[in-house]
Design a protein around this motif. Sequence first.
Motif, PDB file in Angstrom:
ATOM      1  N   VAL A  30      -1.985   0.253  -4.654  1.00 36.66           N
ATOM      2  CA  VAL A  30      -2.222  -0.240  -3.298  1.00 36.66           C
ATOM      3  C   VAL A  30      -2.086  -1.756  -3.343  1.00 36.66           C
ATOM      4  CG1 VAL A  30      -3.867  -0.459  -1.403  1.00 36.66           C
ATOM      5  CG2 VAL A  30      -3.707   1.694  -2.675  1.00 36.66           C
ATOM      6  N   THR A  34      -1.125  -6.045   1.629  1.00 38.04           N
ATOM      7  CA  THR A  34      -0.725  -5.209   2.762  1.00 38.04           C
ATOM      8  C   THR A  34      -1.598  -3.966   2.930  1.00 38.04           C
ATOM      9  OG1 THR A  34       0.815  -3.877   1.450  1.00 38.04           O
ATOM     10  CG2 THR A  34       1.682  -5.919   2.450  1.00 38.04           C
ATOM     11  N   LYS A  36      -1.072  -1.250   1.595  1.00 43.03           N
ATOM     12  CA  LYS A  36      -0.176  -0.097   1.603  1.00 43.03           C
ATOM     13  C   LYS A  36       0.110   0.345   0.180  1.00 43.03           C
ATOM     14  CE  LYS A  36       2.139  -1.177   5.910  1.00 43.03           C
ATOM     15  NZ  LYS A  36       3.408  -1.426   6.570  1.00 43.03           N
ATOM     16  N   ARG A  38       2.403   1.575  -2.755  1.00 43.41           N
ATOM     17  CA  ARG A  38       3.794   1.320  -3.124  1.00 43.41           C
ATOM     18  C   ARG A  38       4.035   1.829  -4.534  1.00 43.41           C
ATOM     19  NH1 ARG A  38       5.851   0.827   1.409  1.00 43.41           N
ATOM     20  NH2 ARG A  38       6.165  -1.207   2.330  1.00 43.41           N
ATOM     21  N   ASP A  75       4.942   6.007  -0.458  1.00 43.60           N
ATOM     22  CA  ASP A  75       3.581   5.929  -0.990  1.00 43.60           C
ATOM     23  C   ASP A  75       3.346   6.953  -2.106  1.00 43.60           C
ATOM     24  OD1 ASP A  75       3.490   8.191   0.576  1.00 43.60           O
ATOM     25  OD2 ASP A  75       1.860   7.505   1.849  1.00 43.60           O
TER      26      ASP A  75
END
Length: 103
Positions: A30, A34, A36, A38, A75
């Motif tokens: 993570v 962000t 998010k 990846r 993800d």
Amino acid sequence: MVESTALKSWIPYDAKSQFPLENIPFGVFVNPKTQKARCCTRIGDTVIDLSELEHARLFDGPLFTVANDHYFCEDTLNKFAALGKAFRVEARVTLQRIFGVDG
């Protein structure tokens, strides 16, 4: 005297690291900026966001060059893993070239 055939990286890491340049793992992290997930790899204690390399078009081997999709902006690694062994080998060779001492 036997010369070491170990790959050398410009990213510093301990000689006892489980993640030298010869052992390119694939995983997901993570991104703290962000928030998010990846796809990533790791050299020593350094986590490398593979989506950044992909956007910079650094995966320029024969397989990735003709691929029409982004595999590391996901993800999960599912899309990348589904490509098969040849893509994993090409990705590792590319990462070793980029992060090798002359990269």
